[in-house]
Design a protein around this motif. Structure first.
Motif: not given
Length: 131
Positions: A76-81
């Motif tokens: 639910x919390x992520x790095x978005x590239x």
């Protein structure tokens, strides 16, 4: 007053390994500093008290918790590239997915030309997008 924000990642003994991996895979990334516990510290000698880095230019902090927790990372919390081309998204998906698990394999899901979501080998979640 000036406020700053950074992503903070708490590992249980693999903070330096994870940051070194991210820096080797994600362009525009670097480890800025690593402070380690010494002999007689509350954490195991050599483990990370606090590390600072940038991942694709974004500030990231990390530490090794010497306390066992009943939780870890969650998707639910992520790095978005946001990637610039097909080769870049494929390369990142292959590298970050090695030893990890895809939640959504690279594909066209209608909202993006190419998108993928995965948990890497450290349990950290990444969304990869090619608009």
């Amino acid at each position: 007053m000036t406020i700053s924000a950074a992503t903070f990642l708490m590992f249980e003994g693999r903070a330096e390994e994870a940051l070194a991996f991210y820096v080797s895979v994600v362009p525009g990334s670097e480890i800025l500093s690593i402070n380690r516990y010494g002999a007689g510290g509350p954490g195991p000698e050599g483990s990370v008290i606090l590390a600072t880095a940038t991942i694709a230019g974004m500030p990231v902090m990390a530490s090794d918790s010497f306390v066992k927790h009943d939780f870890s990372f969650t998707p639910s919390v992520s790095f978005f590239l946001t990637c610039s081309d097909e080769a870049e998204i494929e390369e990142l998906a292959t590298a970050l997915g090695d030893g990890g698990q895809f939640l959504m394999p690279l594909s066209n899901y209608g909202f993006s030309r190419r998108f993928g979501w995965l948990n890497d080998r450290f349990g950290v979640s990444w969304q990869l997008n090619l608009p």
